[in-house]
Design a protein around this motif. Structure first.
Motif: not given
Lengths: 268, 482
Positions: A150-151, A159-164, A167
């Motif tokens: 998932a990440c 990848g990218a997650l919220t708040s900068g 991953v």
């Protein structure tokens, strides 16, 4: 001024701006100078810790206003090794956000620092010794898809997650480091004083040894997967595929149509 | 015996020739000519064939964009038939026992297992699968380029509105078939896409839940859906597409192709090459080029490596997850639309309704209606067989450029997570950047296009690069020597 001059000026300005960015002073990464003395590993660990870590973490890992203490319930060998082996520590500037990079020390020096930090009061796990070869790859695939994809993406490109939060890509990451990440749950922004190991972006996974080894084996596979079918174009899926389909396929066909659709002599 | 008889016949003929004896009318015409004559006496084909072979098509390379789409469709049908021999459209669980070791022993659907089999066991299966997928991406890409050519040159004007409507319908069906095909392998990525589509259908006020259950046959992931997608994908939609394609080409034939205004080109004539041999050979050549590019991509560049994505499981998800490029604008709209709770008549309208139902609804409504909308605006009732230069229609060109910019921005926004990852930015920052971009950039591009087109039109026959900048901002009287 004609449109052609305007376009020329715009392109020239763009190139100049790009060149300035490129030539501007890149901060030189911190490289501790090699030590020639014949100190033993214990002294080496102490020496490096005092020189590079104690500034912020205190000489007994008690922490300062610049960095957290290293005596928490999850602190210890695994977390220290993880932060050093992924190049996130030491930081040049404690206000800067730590990001994965190539490690600043050789493996022996990392081990020396880890052993020194283990003499502090942290009660977290020590450096694990996983053996991916003992795992089952299919079991690993299922666990990976359940817990990691998932990440980190099903192809391990990150990848990218919220708040900068970023991953990390798992390519080139050693099994020991992945096992440590699962044990500790890293991913706290170092700029936050309220977030410690186990509270970061990555959850802590309490898995049995076999499952850990299986996941590691599958990750090792993903680092060099069966690559049937040609160039993997980044393994990010439809975005890269769309770029190739439009940028290569459609563009090539338009040029070919122009080639066969224009009579000799018609071209200017 | 027969050999002897034939030899005898040959002998007697050569004897007659040597003797200089020739009986006019008695000589039998060659076999194929007799077949031809027999058919012609019954079907009267020769007159039609003569006319057809001599039919003139205007020469311009931009008139071949539609043909690229046509030949991509041919490649799609050919490779698709091959794939249909081996693919099993079923969600029945099975245990994988094939040669791909990392998934051996895992439970997966027949659909996914048969896709793995196609990729690793069937001879030429993977190159067929990849060529099919690349052909789908290029098919829709070339339709869009063709659409742009028709739009910006005003080729849709009277009497060609019907063909415009047929073309837009084919684009819609191509999008539908692309999506159903993308969903068939039942891998983790496409399963996520199907989940999104289910939610989008659910979000339609009042009708949504009924429609979703009717289409999927139950709560997601419903057993029947894959079989239904398969029938849509390999039978219903391609057959309709094929029929519309026939109608599209027949109308081009019947109404004749448009041509660019050039010396000698008038509203009443068609200047170009005859179907036989020039145009036919050019077109066949294009077919080979299209097939070469598509199989080249299929053999050299990996697409949709489903074995790495893993089988679909509703409890799992992978990231980054994007649809194929042609649905990127919808994905981008979904990602950008704020999570407002919108209520009307006491009902909450689920938020996906606006970006994923209303946006495409308006898009296709405007696309369908464009020829009629434009006629309302210009009051132009005349027939047109000569094309417009885009610069001569600043309003239309500006509208088209702005609209394209809008969809391109939405399209780029579908990759907000990748942009954030690659440029080490915060994903919220990227999302806000695209929200502003989607609203600001299209009008700006439209305005600039309008000003440039107007200046070009008024300047007469001037190239864009030789246009004085001052004339862009200050309109002046149209030059008379247009």
């Amino acid at each position: 001024m004609t449109a052609r001059t305007a376009v020329f000026v715009a392109v020239a300005l763009g190139i100049a701006a790009g060149a300035c960015t490129y030539l501007s002073d890149e901060p030189t990464p911190f490289r501790p100078p090699g030590v020639t003395s014949d100190v033993n590993a214990e002294q080496r660990g102490l020496e490096l810790y005092e020189r590079d870590c104690a500034w912020c973490h205190g000489s007994a890992g008690e922490g300062t206003s610049f960095g957290p203490d290293l005596n928490g319930p999850l602190d210890g060998g695994a977390y220290t090794h993880f932060m050093l082996a992924t190049g996130q520590m030491p930081l040049e500037d404690p206000e800067k956000r730590a990001a994965p990079a190539s490690p600043r020390y050789e493996a022996a020096d990392i081990d020396a620092i880890v052993r020194h930090v283990e003499t502090f009061g942290g009660t977290g796990p020590g450096v694990p010794t996983p053996s991916p070869a003992a795992g089952d790859i299919a079991e690993g695939a299922e666990l990976y898809l359940d817990n990691c994809a998932a990440c980190h993406s099903s192809t391990a490109v990150g990848g990218a997650l919220t708040s900068g939060e970023v991953v990390p890509d798992l390519d080139g990451v050693s099994p020991v480091v992945v096992a440590e990440a699962m044990l500790v749950g890293p991913g706290c922004p170092n700029t936050s004083r309220t977030c410690g190991p186990g509270e970061g972006a990555m959850p802590r996974f309490e898995l049995d040894e076999r499952s850990v080894n299986s996941i590691l084996r599958y990750i090792e596979y993903l680092q060099r997967p069966i690559d049937e079918g040609g160039a993997p174009i980044g393994r990010v899926g439809p975005v890269a595929e769309g770029a190739v389909a439009l940028g290569v396929g459609v563009v090539a066909l338009l040029l070919l149509a122009r080639w066969i659709g224009t009579r000799t002599g018609d071209r200017e | 015996m027969t050999d002897a008889a034939r030899g005898g016949a040959r002998g007697s003929r050569s004897e007659r020739e040597r003797a200089g004896v020739s009986l006019p009318g008695r000589e039998e015409p060659p076999f194929q000519d007799r077949i031809g004559a027999w058919l012609d006496e019954r079907l009267h084909l020769s007159r039609f064939a003569r006319q057809a072979l001599d039919k003139v098509f205007p020469d311009h390379w931009s008139f071949m964009f539609g043909e690229i789409a046509l030949y991509s469709f041919v490649v799609l049908v050919l490779t698709g038939v091959f794939l249909a021999f081996f693919f099993e459209p079923s969600l029945t669980p099975t245990t994988y026992e094939g040669p791909y070791e990392p998934l051996r022993g895992l439970e997966m659907s027949d659909a996914y297992a048969s896709t793995l089999r196609l990729s690793f066991e069937v001879r030429a299966g993977l190159v067929m699968r990849q060529t099919h997928h690349w052909a789908a991406l290029v098919f829709i890409g070339s339709i869009v380029v063709h659409l742009c050519r028709v739009f910006f040159t005003g080729a849709f004007r009277r009497p060609r509105e019907i063909n415009w409507v047929i073309g837009v319908t084919m684009l819609l069906l191509a999008l539908l078939n692309g999506f159903t095909g993308y969903s068939l392998p039942d891998d983790l990525l496409s399963g996520t896409g199907l989940r999104i589509m289910y939610s989008v259908i659910l979000s339609v006020p009042l009708l949504g839940p009924w429609a979703a259950f009717l289409l999927f046959g139950g709560e997601f992931p419903a057993e029947q859906i894959l079989g239904r997608l398969f029938v849509l994908h390999i039978f219903l939609v391609p057959v309709i597409l094929g029929a519309l394609l026939g109608a599209h080409l027949a109308l081009v034939w019947h109404q004749k192709h448009t041509q660019f205004p050039e010396p000698g080109h008038t509203e009443a004539n068609v200047v170009g090459s005859r179907l036989w041999p020039t145009y036919a050979l050019k077109s066949v050549g294009l077919f080979f080029l299209v097939a070469a590019v598509l199989t080249g991509l299929g053999g050299l560049v990996q697409i949709n490596p489903v074995w790495l994505y893993g089988p679909f499981d509703p409890s799992q998800v992978t990231s980054p997850a994007q649809p194929d490029w042609y649905l990127g604008w919808l994905e981008g709209a979904l990602r950008l639309f704020p999570n407002w709770e919108i209520r009307a008549f006491g009902f909450e309208i689920p938020e996906p309704f606006f970006p994923a139902v209303l946006v495409p609804g308006i898009t296709f409504a405007v696309l369908y209606a464009w020829p009629f909308l434009e006629r309302l605006m210009t009051k132009d009732q005349a027939e047109h067989h000569l094309l417009d230069r885009p610069r001569d229609r600043p309003v239309r060109t500006a509208f088209g450029a702005g609209t394209l910019t809008f969809y391109a921005s939405l399209f780029a926004a579908a990759s907000n997570d990748l942009v954030a990852h690659w440029f080490e930015l915060d994903i919220e920052t990227v999302t806000w950047f695209f929200r502003v971009l989607v609203l600001v950039l299209p009008p700006a591009v439209a305005l600039l296009t309008f000003l440039v087109c107007r200046a070009l039109r008024d300047a007469g026959d001037v190239r864009l690069t030789h246009l004085p900048l001052s004339s862009v901002w200050r309109p002046r009287a149209r030059s008379t020597h247009r």
